[in-house]
Design a protein around this motif. Structure first.
Motif, short mmCIF file in Angstrom:
data_model
loop_
_atom_site.label_atom_id
_atom_site.label_comp_id
_atom_site.label_asym_id
_atom_site.label_seq_id
_atom_site.Cartn_x
_atom_site.Cartn_y
_atom_site.Cartn_z
N ARG A 188 -15.60 -17.20 38.17
CA ARG A 188 -15.29 -16.21 37.14
C ARG A 188 -14.33 -16.75 36.10
O ARG A 188 -14.58 -16.68 34.89
N ARG A 223 -25.31 -10.78 41.17
CA ARG A 223 -24.39 -11.13 40.07
C ARG A 223 -22.95 -10.94 40.51
O ARG A 223 -22.59 -9.92 41.09
N VAL A 224 -22.11 -11.92 40.17
CA VAL A 224 -20.67 -11.83 40.33
C VAL A 224 -20.05 -12.34 39.04
O VAL A 224 -20.15 -13.53 38.72
N GLY A 225 -19.44 -11.47 38.25
CA GLY A 225 -18.88 -11.87 36.97
C GLY A 225 -19.96 -12.41 36.05
O GLY A 225 -21.00 -11.76 35.84
N ALA A 273 -19.65 -11.87 31.46
CA ALA A 273 -20.22 -10.94 32.43
C ALA A 273 -21.28 -10.05 31.79
O ALA A 273 -22.27 -9.69 32.44
N THR A 314 -25.00 -9.67 33.12
CA THR A 314 -25.56 -8.35 33.44
C THR A 314 -26.89 -8.12 32.74
O THR A 314 -27.86 -7.64 33.33
N THR A 358 -17.17 -16.04 43.31
CA THR A 358 -15.98 -15.44 42.68
C THR A 358 -15.10 -16.50 42.03
O THR A 358 -14.40 -16.22 41.06
N GLY A 372 -22.33 -8.76 46.15
CA GLY A 372 -21.70 -9.11 44.89
C GLY A 372 -21.26 -7.88 44.10
O GLY A 372 -20.89 -6.85 44.67
N GLU A 373 -21.28 -8.00 42.78
CA GLU A 373 -20.95 -6.87 41.91
C GLU A 373 -22.19 -6.11 41.46
O GLU A 373 -22.10 -4.97 41.00
N GLN A 374 -23.34 -6.75 41.55
CA GLN A 374 -24.61 -6.14 41.16
C GLN A 374 -25.71 -6.92 41.85
O GLN A 374 -25.72 -8.16 41.80
#
Length: 680
Positions: free
Chosen positions: A474, A431-433, A365, A369, A471, A404-406
């Protein structure tokens, strides 16, 4: 001048009384002159250029040439296994390796890369597409002949490569034989005479067969050749390795073609093309050889797009791993993508509607990122692009997105002479994981009604299913914990750091050999644009965990250092720091007061996580001998090997030597599998 590396890798008879190795700046000061790399010359944008500059070939002996096959000097090889990873654009020849090894007036520059053979035949002798010969995957890359001084494209000459993967090795062999036959029995469109040259074997350093042919045909169009003195010189290179085939086709218009047989352009390019066909060229390939497929083949990457029947164009292509990766540029710069583990792409296109989805899985991750942040910062740092020749200018706006996460969106809007236009595109990064999906929309799908927020909402809504499915990646991407202490952190006894292609050099009155040993300096400390290069070197010794080796004489230096790091993550961080320093430096001054150093990177197809780079002095005063240093740095597991060659390098000699250094690094790298968890 002799090749310093040849001297370092053969037995004996070095010069006597050799002093200690000189730094490159001192080697440069004592010689005759700078030799700058030259790439080519020939039929330029006008017939006058063609007539004034004779392109090396063999005076146009259409019909009357020798029947003798050219004897190509054999080269020692370290054989590589046939690749098993899927065929991708990374298996194509790059612009860096597409050379015309003489002159300095023109160069080959990548123009287009796409799946399939293309609408235009890849060779005037091609009788059908490679799909028609039974290939399951086909990719093509075209190159333009560019006049370096003016950046003018000379459309009379061309170079392309087509690569194909067949259902079996037997199918590939049959296709290879048929392609050869095409070039023996050929009459190109518009030609009234074709003289087929013999196919000659070319050593390429990987398992398989490679051959080259030089043929000529005429007439040349009267608008280019009013006197009838010119002809077409068609040089064709073929590679067969397992179930894969590569075809290199270069056509030059000229009066003659005077290259030595082993210096003809396709002969020079063919070893790189063969290695990349088998191993890939390292640009964006997995950091470990034969990277695991972490994205399921049935991942719903294209879900939500219209049916192809609704497209006024090609509709859906993919999802697959053979489509070319997205490339981003802004403010005359190109985004340098970090390493990744796996990638899947899909495209959907209509008349004025272009959509691309690219799903990438990184090591963890944190790496994902970083990749996301770097891409977003790349666009954010530009803001407003320069005014182009057509009067248009692109503005870049980066906005946050709730997904997502970002997630971020990049709104790219074109203006003309300060006024807004309906043209633009939208890129969304989610971004996811450890997974990153890029959704790139252009045409009507990228800028509907000039409303950026509406474009973003439409893109996210359309991609809801594949974003949700991220997801599930991950757990697959997590893999082993790279921060765990490594099992092997010392260099094994008898490690072959002094590996040579032929016989290893021996100590005598003119050659100094040191090591292998923990106290031997090996690679010397170096900086690029003021930044110390992060690689094992004598500037930061670690005798407990490293081994050094060196060979030196009056003409050159071969230094090698291998170091075992406490964790794989520590080795990865070292490689990331090295790449950042090298990629960020094109030219610097080491303080010798003579001229700048010009830094370059080269293809580094070792089969492992590696980078090959070096510098030569920028020739501005025509004083002093050419000089430079060439490096290949390889990571396998938690260990890093660095190789340094220093000597009387011109830019051309360095380019020629890079593949030899990579070959040695590949051989030593095969002995580094002890530093991986499961071996290689």
């Amino acid at each position: 001048m002799s090749d310093p590396i040849e001297k370092l890798t053969r037995l004996g008879d070095a010069m006597e009384g050799a002093p200690m190795p000189l730094p490159a700046s001192e080697i440069r000061a004592r010689g005759d002159r700078i030799r700058r790399r030259r790439h080519i010359v020939v039929a330029g944008a006008s017939a006058a250029v063609v007539a004034a500059v004779a392109v090396p070939v063999v005076a146009l002996t259409i019909g009357g040439g020798s029947d003798d096959k050219p004897e190509l000097a054999p080269s020692p090889t370290i054989s590589d296994p046939v690749a098993t990873a899927p065929l991708t654009t990374e298996n194509l020849l790059t612009g860096e390796d597409a050379v015309y090894p003489t002159g300095g007036m023109v160069d080959w520059v990548e123009s287009d890369t796409y799946p399939g053979d293309g609408q235009a035949a890849f060779s005037p002798c091609a009788q059908q597409s490679l799909d028609g010969l039974g290939a399951e995957a086909v990719l093509r890359r075209d190159f333009e002949f560019v006049v370096t001084e003016t950046n003018e494209v000379d459309g009379t000459n061309y170079l392309n490569e087509v690569i194909a993967e067949f259902p079996s090795a037997a199918d590939a062999e049959a296709a290879y034989a048929e392609i050869k036959e095409w070039h023996v029995e050929c009459l190109p469109p518009g030609a009234d005479r074709y003289d087929a040259g013999d196919f000659a074997a070319v050593p390429v350093g990987v398992e398989g067969t490679a051959e080259v042919q030089l043929s000529t045909y005429r007439p040349v169009d009267e608008s280019l050749d009013p006197t009838g003195d010119l002809g077409y010189f068609l040089e064709t290179g073929l590679v067969l390795s397992g179930d894969r085939v590569a075809v290199l086709s270069q056509s030059i218009v000229g009066q003659d073609y005077n290259f030595e047989a082993d210096r003809r352009p396709i002969v020079v390019m063919l070893p790189d093309a063969a290695r990349q066909l088998v191993l890939g060229n390292g640009d964006g390939q997995p950091s470990e050889p034969g990277g695991t497929r972490l994205i399921p083949d049935d991942f719903p990457l294209a879900a939500g797009w219209p049916d192809s029947s609704q497209a006024d164009g090609e509709g859906l292509e993919g999802p697959n791993r053979t489509l070319p990766s997205l490339e981003f540029s802004a403010c005359d710069a190109t985004f340098a993508e970090p390493d990744y583990l796996d990638r899947l792409l899909a495209t959907w296109s209509g008349a004025e509607d272009y959509r691309v989805r690219q799903l990438t899985v990184y090591a963890d991750a944190a790496a994902a990122t970083t990749a996301t942040d770097e891409l977003v910062d790349f666009f954010r740092s530009c803001g407003t692009g320069p005014v182009r020749d057509d009067g248009y200018r692109t503005d870049y706006e980066v906005v946050p997105v709730d997904a997502g996460e970002q997630a971020w969106a990049v709104l790219q809007r074109d203006s003309f002479e300060g006024a807004e236009t309906p043209f633009g595109s939208t890129t969304v990064v989610v971004r996811v994981g450890a997974a990153v999906m890029i959704l790139d929309h252009g045409g009507h799908a990228g800028y509907p009604s000039g409303d950026g927020q509406a474009a973003i909402a439409s893109i996210i809504d359309e991609a809801a299913e594949p974003i949700t499915a991220m997801t599930a990646l991950r757990q697959a991407a997590d893999g082993p914990d790279l921060t765990n202490p490594a099992e092997v952190t010392t260099i094994p006894d008898g490690f072959p750091l002094g590996l040579a292609i032929s016989e290893p050099p021996e100590e005598d009155g003119g050659t100094n050999v040191a090591g292998p040993g923990a106290e031997v300096a090996g690679v010397r400390a170096q900086t690029a644009c003021g930044t110390p290069l992060a690689m094992p070197n004598a500037g930061s010794p670690d005798p407990e965990h490293e081994l050094g080796y060196s060979v030196s004489d009056i003409e050159g230096y071969d230094g090698r250092t291998i170091r075992a790091y406490p964790t794989v993550e520590a080795a990865l961080d070292e490689m990331a720091s090295l790449r950042a320093a090298v990629q960020g430096c094109n030219r610097d001054d080491d303080g010798d007061g003579r001229s700048d150093r010009r830094w370059r990177t080269f293809s580094s197809d070792t089969g492992y996580d590696s980078v090959t780079f070096g510098y030569t002095y920028d020739g501005t005063d025509d004083v002093g001998a050419p000089a430079g240093q060439l490096y290949t740095v390889v990571r396998v597991g938690n260990a890093i090997l660095a190789i340094e060659w220093a000597g009387e390098y011109s830019a051309e000699l360095m380019a020629d030597s890079a593949s030899t250094q990579v070959q040695i690094a590949r051989g030593i790298g095969a002995e580094m599998c002890v530093f991986t968890v499961d071996g290689c």
